[in-house]
Design a protein around this motif. Structure first.
Motif, PDB file in Angstrom:
ATOM      1  N   UNK A   1      34.437  43.820  -1.395  1.00  0.00           N
ATOM      2  CA  UNK A   1      34.351  42.383  -1.112  1.00  0.00           C
ATOM      3  C   UNK A   1      33.213  42.050  -0.133  1.00  0.00           C
ATOM      4  N   UNK A   2      32.010  42.496  -0.488  1.00  0.00           N
ATOM      5  CA  UNK A   2      30.833  42.205   0.346  1.00  0.00           C
ATOM      6  C   UNK A   2      30.066  41.091  -0.347  1.00  0.00           C
ATOM      7  N   UNK A   3      29.310  40.350   0.415  1.00  0.00           N
ATOM      8  CA  UNK A   3      28.445  39.336  -0.211  1.00  0.00           C
ATOM      9  C   UNK A   3      27.454  40.095  -1.088  1.00  0.00           C
ATOM     10  N   UNK A   4      27.357  39.679  -2.350  1.00  0.00           N
ATOM     11  CA  UNK A   4      26.573  40.401  -3.351  1.00  0.00           C
ATOM     12  C   UNK A   4      25.122  40.622  -2.914  1.00  0.00           C
ATOM     13  N   UNK A   5      24.518  39.588  -2.333  1.00  0.00           N
ATOM     14  CA  UNK A   5      23.088  39.717  -2.018  1.00  0.00           C
ATOM     15  C   UNK A   5      22.825  40.577  -0.780  1.00  0.00           C
ATOM     16  N   UNK A   6      23.796  40.616   0.109  1.00  0.00           N
ATOM     17  CA  UNK A   6      23.651  41.503   1.275  1.00  0.00           C
ATOM     18  C   UNK A   6      23.709  42.964   0.791  1.00  0.00           C
ATOM     19  N   UNK A   7      24.592  43.216  -0.173  1.00  0.00           N
ATOM     20  CA  UNK A   7      24.721  44.561  -0.735  1.00  0.00           C
ATOM     21  C   UNK A   7      23.430  44.962  -1.464  1.00  0.00           C
ATOM     22  N   UNK A   8      22.911  44.049  -2.281  1.00  0.00           N
ATOM     23  CA  UNK A   8      21.664  44.323  -3.000  1.00  0.00           C
ATOM     24  C   UNK A   8      20.532  44.640  -2.006  1.00  0.00           C
ATOM     25  N   UNK A   9      20.475  43.873  -0.909  1.00  0.00           N
ATOM     26  CA  UNK A   9      19.397  44.084   0.072  1.00  0.00           C
ATOM     27  C   UNK A   9      19.493  45.482   0.670  1.00  0.00           C
ATOM     28  N   UNK A  10      20.735  45.934   0.930  1.00  0.00           N
ATOM     29  CA  UNK A  10      20.907  47.295   1.466  1.00  0.00           C
ATOM     30  C   UNK A  10      20.470  48.329   0.441  1.00  0.00           C
ATOM     31  N   UNK A  11      20.740  48.059  -0.813  1.00  0.00           N
ATOM     32  CA  UNK A  11      20.355  49.010  -1.871  1.00  0.00           C
ATOM     33  C   UNK A  11      18.830  49.065  -2.016  1.00  0.00           C
ATOM     34  N   UNK A  12      18.175  47.918  -1.893  1.00  0.00           N
ATOM     35  CA  UNK A  12      16.705  47.899  -2.006  1.00  0.00           C
ATOM     36  C   UNK A  12      16.042  48.658  -0.862  1.00  0.00           C
ATOM     37  N   UNK A  13      16.751  48.715   0.279  1.00  0.00           N
ATOM     38  CA  UNK A  13      16.175  49.380   1.453  1.00  0.00           C
ATOM     39  C   UNK A  13      16.315  50.907   1.380  1.00  0.00           C
ATOM     40  N   UNK A  14      17.134  51.394   0.444  1.00  0.00           N
ATOM     41  CA  UNK A  14      17.279  52.851   0.274  1.00  0.00           C
ATOM     42  C   UNK A  14      15.971  53.451  -0.253  1.00  0.00           C
ATOM     43  N   UNK A  15      15.648  54.686   0.125  1.00  0.00           N
ATOM     44  CA  UNK A  15      14.362  55.242  -0.305  1.00  0.00           C
ATOM     45  C   UNK A  15      14.235  55.450  -1.819  1.00  0.00           C
ATOM     46  N   UNK A  16      15.285  55.876  -2.504  1.00  0.00           N
ATOM     47  CA  UNK A  16      15.181  56.102  -3.961  1.00  0.00           C
ATOM     48  C   UNK A  16      16.166  55.222  -4.702  1.00  0.00           C
ATOM     49  N   UNK A  17      16.816  55.810  -5.732  1.00  0.00           N
ATOM     50  CA  UNK A  17      17.862  55.059  -6.424  1.00  0.00           C
ATOM     51  C   UNK A  17      19.179  55.212  -5.666  1.00  0.00           C
ATOM     52  N   UNK A  18      20.194  54.428  -6.056  1.00  0.00           N
ATOM     53  CA  UNK A  18      21.524  54.555  -5.459  1.00  0.00           C
ATOM     54  C   UNK A  18      22.496  54.963  -6.559  1.00  0.00           C
ATOM     55  N   UNK A  19      23.702  55.341  -6.156  1.00  0.00           N
ATOM     56  CA  UNK A  19      24.777  55.562  -7.148  1.00  0.00           C
ATOM     57  C   UNK A  19      25.745  54.388  -7.040  1.00  0.00           C
TER      58      UNK A  19
END
Ligand code: HEM
Length: 391
Positions: A9-27
């Motif tokens: 239950x996280x705000x979708x765009x905050x989650x996406x922003x964290x994923x974009x900040x990861x160095x490679x892909x995410x799972x």
């Protein structure tokens, strides 16, 4: 590599922003998929059909409890060379001249629905307008019987459930596949006997290099087209209505300058894409953004994240129609599977707003909290109670 839970239950765009900040892909936790969140990586997943297959997804439409399902053979789950042949055969029906022919019909439908909705003052905009418009248009395009249009919603909901269905839903989904096969199969047989000026007849006539579509191919295309033509466009119009209500200055601008409407729609597509992600399967051991992906892995392109990538769009979370690079969003996909109905969807959304905007001075959401559709893929309101102040 970080794992993220899209259901958290996280705000979708905050989650996406964290994923974009990861160095490679995410799972991604619920699917075990490798997820691309940055614009360039999502675009690569969408367009590189050699490394990222759509065809390998076909089996997900045919779980053992369901058996054969015509949609598994459709365009969207085909790779080249078959995709190239099928796409050439259906392209013409969706070309500019076909769309121009449809425009008067869509305008008339939008005007009639907008008039009735605004007259009621308080409506559920989904029921009265945003869902009904694309539903009626796809039904008429295909030359289907208007008395059957009310079945389409149930059909598309059930078809959308296949990959996540619980046992209690299996019988209902099996019935839907059978009902659609009988109904659409009957329509194809009737058009074979007596062709008309509708899209099913056009598809049966279509010929590329001496080849024609078989009845089974037309059937699988209709299985894809009916939900694809309704659900996503309905969400685009619904999301546009929410943003119009939340940005009264945009409503005013659209009222004084009709040319603002297409810019507004493009920004709705960027900020609130109706299809939030696309799946593919890695065809061999591949690497993306420095992350090794084993052959056969599920790969997700997160469109909702790509469209807000700060590397491409300045101040990506600001709703700014007419912004630089605004139309470079990935909401209709990219490459060989680029949405066949993009022109139609844009036209429907434009004519919907051209019908609604001059009739109203204001539109208020009756609740600040939107009841969104369940599920993660399709993003839009399930219901949208609004109150109009007529012009
Ligand atoms: C493909 C989105 C409206 C028919 C796609 C894809 C996306 C998309 C993202 C690519 C899927 C992938 O790469 O796997 C949308 C959105 C729409 C919309 C956001 C509305 C706002 C429509 C309409 C129709 C349509 C109105 C038809 C009446 C199709 C078809 C494909 C497709 C047939 C498959 C194309 C191919 O595989 O070559 N759409 N769509 N779509 N769309 Fe749409």
């Amino acid at each position: 590599m970080q794992t993220f839970d899209l259901f958290a239950p996280t705000e979708r765009h905050a989650l996406y922003a964290r994923m974009r900040a990861e160095p490679g892909l995410c799972r991604i936790a619920p699917f075990g998929a490798y997820a691309a969140a940055r614009y360039e990586d999502v675009r690569t997943v969408q367009k590189d059909a050699q490394r990222f297959s759509s065809e390998a997804l076909a089996t997900t439409a045919e779980p053992p409890w369901l058996g054969p399902n015509p949609v598994s053979q459709s365009l969207v789950t085909r790779d080249p060379p078959r995709h190239t042949q099928l796409r050439a055969m259906v392209n013409r029906a969706f070309g500019a001249s076909g769309m121009a022919r449809l425009e008067a019909q869509v305008r008339h439908e939008a005007q009639t629905l907008a008039e009735a909705a605004v007259h009621q003052r308080e409506v559920d905009l989904v029921d009265a307008f945003s869902f009904v418009l694309p539903r009626n248009i796809i039904g008429r395009m295909l030359g289907l019987e208007p008395s059957t249009f009310t079945e389409f919603k149930r059909w598309s909901v059930n078809m959308g459930l296949i990959t996540s269905a619980v046992p209690a839903q299996h019988a209902g989904i099996r019935d839907t596949v059978k009902e659609m096969e009988d109904y659409l199969g009957g329509v194809i047989a009737a058009r074979r006997r007596q062709p008309g000026e509708d899209m099913v007849s056009d598809l049966l006539r279509a010929e590329v290099e001496g080849q024609r579509l078989t009845d089974a191919e037309v059937l699988s295309f209709l299985f894809l087209l009916l939900p694809a033509g309704m659900e996503t466009t309905a969400q685009l119009i619904g999301n546009a209505a929410i943003l119009l209500a939340r940005h009264p200055e945009q409503l005013e601008q659209a009222r004084v300058d009709r040319a603002h409407i297409p810019r507004f729609i493009e920004e709705v597509l960027r900020c609130e894409p109706p299809a939030q992600f696309a799946f593919r399967v890695a065809t061999s051991d591949v690497e993306l953004a420095g992350t090794p992906i084993p052959a056969g892995s599920l790969v997700m392109g997160l469109v909702g994240s790509a469209n807000r990538d700060e590397r491409v769009f300045e101040q990506p979370d600001v709703f700014l129609p007419g912004r630089e690079k605004g139309s470079q969003h990935l909401s209709f996909g990219h490459g060989i599977h680029f949405c066949l109905g993009a022109q139609l969807a844009r036209m429907e959304a434009r004519l919907a707003l051209e019908a609604l905007v001059p009739r109203i001075r204001a539109m208020r959401l009756r609740s600040p909290d939107i009841e969104w559709l369940p599920g993660l893929t399709i993003h839009g309101p399930r219901t949208l109670p609004v109150e109009f102040v007529p012009a």
